[in-house]
Design an enzyme around this catalytic site. Sequence first.
Site, PDB file in Angstrom:
ATOM      1  N   ARG A 133       0.295  -8.818  -2.904  1.00  0.00           N
ATOM      2  CA  ARG A 133       0.248  -7.672  -1.994  1.00  0.00           C
ATOM      3  C   ARG A 133       1.143  -7.945  -0.801  1.00  0.00           C
ATOM      4  NH1 ARG A 133      -1.472  -3.817   1.077  1.00  0.00           N
ATOM      5  NH2 ARG A 133      -2.511  -4.273   3.047  1.00  0.00           N
ATOM      6  N   SER A 141       0.722  -4.291   5.667  1.00  0.00           N
ATOM      7  CA  SER A 141       0.680  -4.364   7.127  1.00  0.00           C
ATOM      8  C   SER A 141      -0.759  -4.708   7.537  1.00  0.00           C
ATOM      9  CB  SER A 141       1.121  -3.034   7.755  1.00  0.00           C
ATOM     10  OG  SER A 141       0.264  -1.989   7.355  1.00  0.00           O
ATOM     11  N   GLY A 165       0.824  -1.202   0.000  1.00  0.00           N
ATOM     12  CA  GLY A 165       0.000   0.000   0.000  1.00  0.00           C
ATOM     13  C   GLY A 165       0.858   1.251   0.000  1.00  0.00           C
ATOM     14  N   ARG A 179       7.293   2.077   0.951  1.00  0.00           N
ATOM     15  CA  ARG A 179       7.692   0.662   1.122  1.00  0.00           C
ATOM     16  C   ARG A 179       8.088   0.086  -0.244  1.00  0.00           C
ATOM     17  NH1 ARG A 179       3.139  -2.239   3.109  1.00  0.00           N
ATOM     18  NH2 ARG A 179       3.391  -0.959   4.944  1.00  0.00           N
ATOM     19  N   ASP A 201       0.264  -4.065  14.135  1.00  0.00           N
ATOM     20  CA  ASP A 201      -0.342  -3.652  15.406  1.00  0.00           C
ATOM     21  C   ASP A 201      -1.326  -4.725  15.851  1.00  0.00           C
ATOM     22  OD1 ASP A 201      -1.445  -2.036  12.952  1.00  0.00           O
ATOM     23  OD2 ASP A 201      -3.160  -2.399  14.246  1.00  0.00           O
ATOM     24  N   ARG A 237       1.070  10.844  -8.943  1.00  0.00           N
ATOM     25  CA  ARG A 237       0.418  10.977  -7.623  1.00  0.00           C
ATOM     26  C   ARG A 237       1.307  10.516  -6.474  1.00  0.00           C
ATOM     27  NH1 ARG A 237      -5.662  11.150  -7.684  1.00  0.00           N
ATOM     28  NH2 ARG A 237      -6.160  11.706  -9.816  1.00  0.00           N
ATOM     29  N   ARG A 270       6.972   0.161   9.627  1.00  0.00           N
ATOM     30  CA  ARG A 270       6.034  -0.364   8.619  1.00  0.00           C
ATOM     31  C   ARG A 270       6.573  -0.137   7.214  1.00  0.00           C
ATOM     32  NH1 ARG A 270       0.084   0.606  11.409  1.00  0.00           N
ATOM     33  NH2 ARG A 270       0.936   0.556  13.503  1.00  0.00           N
TER      34      ARG A 270
HETATM   35  O1  LIG Z   1       0.707  -1.193   4.897  1.00  0.00           O
HETATM   36  P1  LIG Z   1      -0.293  -1.220   3.793  1.00  0.00           P
HETATM   37  O2  LIG Z   1       0.118  -2.097   2.659  1.00  0.00           O
HETATM   38  O3  LIG Z   1      -0.690   0.180   3.315  1.00  0.00           O
HETATM   39  O4  LIG Z   1      -1.634  -1.903   4.397  1.00  0.00           O
HETATM   40  C1  LIG Z   1      -2.347  -1.477   5.543  1.00  0.00           C
HETATM   41  O5  LIG Z   1      -1.933  -0.215   6.030  1.00  0.00           O
HETATM   42  C2  LIG Z   1      -2.864   0.813   5.657  1.00  0.00           C
HETATM   43  C3  LIG Z   1      -3.487   1.399   6.905  1.00  0.00           C
HETATM   44  O6  LIG Z   1      -2.522   1.864   7.771  1.00  0.00           O
HETATM   45  C4  LIG Z   1      -3.900   0.126   4.755  1.00  0.00           C
HETATM   46  O7  LIG Z   1      -3.520   0.280   3.426  1.00  0.00           O
HETATM   47  C5  LIG Z   1      -3.823  -1.301   5.243  1.00  0.00           C
HETATM   48  O8  LIG Z   1      -4.289  -2.280   4.372  1.00  0.00           O
HETATM   49  O1  LIG Z   2      -5.752  -1.877   7.926  1.00  0.00           O
HETATM   50  C1  LIG Z   2      -5.046  -1.995   8.934  1.00  0.00           C
HETATM   51  C2  LIG Z   2      -3.651  -2.129   8.845  1.00  0.00           C
HETATM   52  C3  LIG Z   2      -2.924  -2.241  10.001  1.00  0.00           C
HETATM   53  N1  LIG Z   2      -3.566  -2.220  11.179  1.00  0.00           N
HETATM   54  C4  LIG Z   2      -4.905  -2.095  11.256  1.00  0.00           C
HETATM   55  O2  LIG Z   2      -5.462  -2.060  12.341  1.00  0.00           O
HETATM   56  N2  LIG Z   2      -5.614  -1.975  10.130  1.00  0.00           N
END
Ligand SMILES: O=P(O)(O)O[C@H]1O[C@H](CO)[C@@H](O)[C@H]1O
Ligand SMILES: O=c1cc[nH]c(=O)[nH]1
Length: 235
Positions: free
Chosen positions: A87, A90, A20, A24, A205, A43, A218
């Site tokens: 994908r 996190s 995402g 990263r 988390d 973007r 992250r």
């Molecule tokens: O770390 P990424 O890949 O962005 O994934 C998680 O982190 C984001 C939220 O903090 C959302 O995109 C969720 O899916």
């Molecule tokens: O979408 C997410 C990603 C990391 N942690 C969360 O709680 N939600």
Amino acid sequence: MSTHIGAKPGEIAERVLMPGDPLRAKWIAETYLEGATCYSTVRGMLGFTGRWNGVEVSVQGSGMGMPSASIYAHELINEYGVKTLIRVGSCGALSTDLQLRDVVAAIGSSTDSNMNRMRFDGLIDYAPVADFGLLRTSVEVAERRGIAMRVGPILAADAFYTDRPDLYDTLADYGVLAVEMESAALYTIAARFKARALTVLTVSDHIKTGEKTTSEEREQTFSQMVEIALDTIIV
Ligand SMILES: O=P(O)(O)O[C@H]1O[C@H](CO)[C@@H](O)[C@H]1O
Ligand SMILES: O=c1cc[nH]c(=O)[nH]1
């Protein structure tokens, strides 16, 4: 160029890792890919192509949430001929068995998103699932690398901040391991356009304990997940 990706034809590999976070993506490209070059900054959603073990692999940021990830998955598959997407994200742990930094592979993805209800006219609860071959390979790779990867169902949520934590408890009772925000859309779009997809996550988390990693961690430290995804995508 597609509408949201600035690559020329041929600049994106058939195999793409999708975090995402675009930073990263940059960290993965700079840390792991040989000869990585940036093909898109549109973007700020960075994309890179390089080689892993001699095989061409791209890494494309997809943003947060299913509307954003759907755009990138759609354009990668339909405008750049991408065949395999993994994908690397996190997630928040729902299961009390999971610890911070554990790696999870998502066999299937429940969702509160309305996107698939619209797709199926509210008549079908479509079940977005991982590509079985990719999932099997990722399990073999994790075992070979000595990483205790958990495989199970997850939740793809529209909201990061939920008003219904009780639903997370219920989902945990049904074996749902973790929550993130893109997998259901990725699995659905890959199925629709005959591509293969998998989601591999790192617990950033814990929803029950409140423990969490920093944004820098992250971005730059979830290496086991990335190594599993890279070894899987080149098979
Ligand atoms: O770390 P990424 O890949 O962005 O994934 C998680 O982190 C984001 C939220 O903090 C959302 O995109 C969720 O899916
Ligand atoms: O979408 C997410 C990603 C990391 N942690 C969360 O709680 N939600």
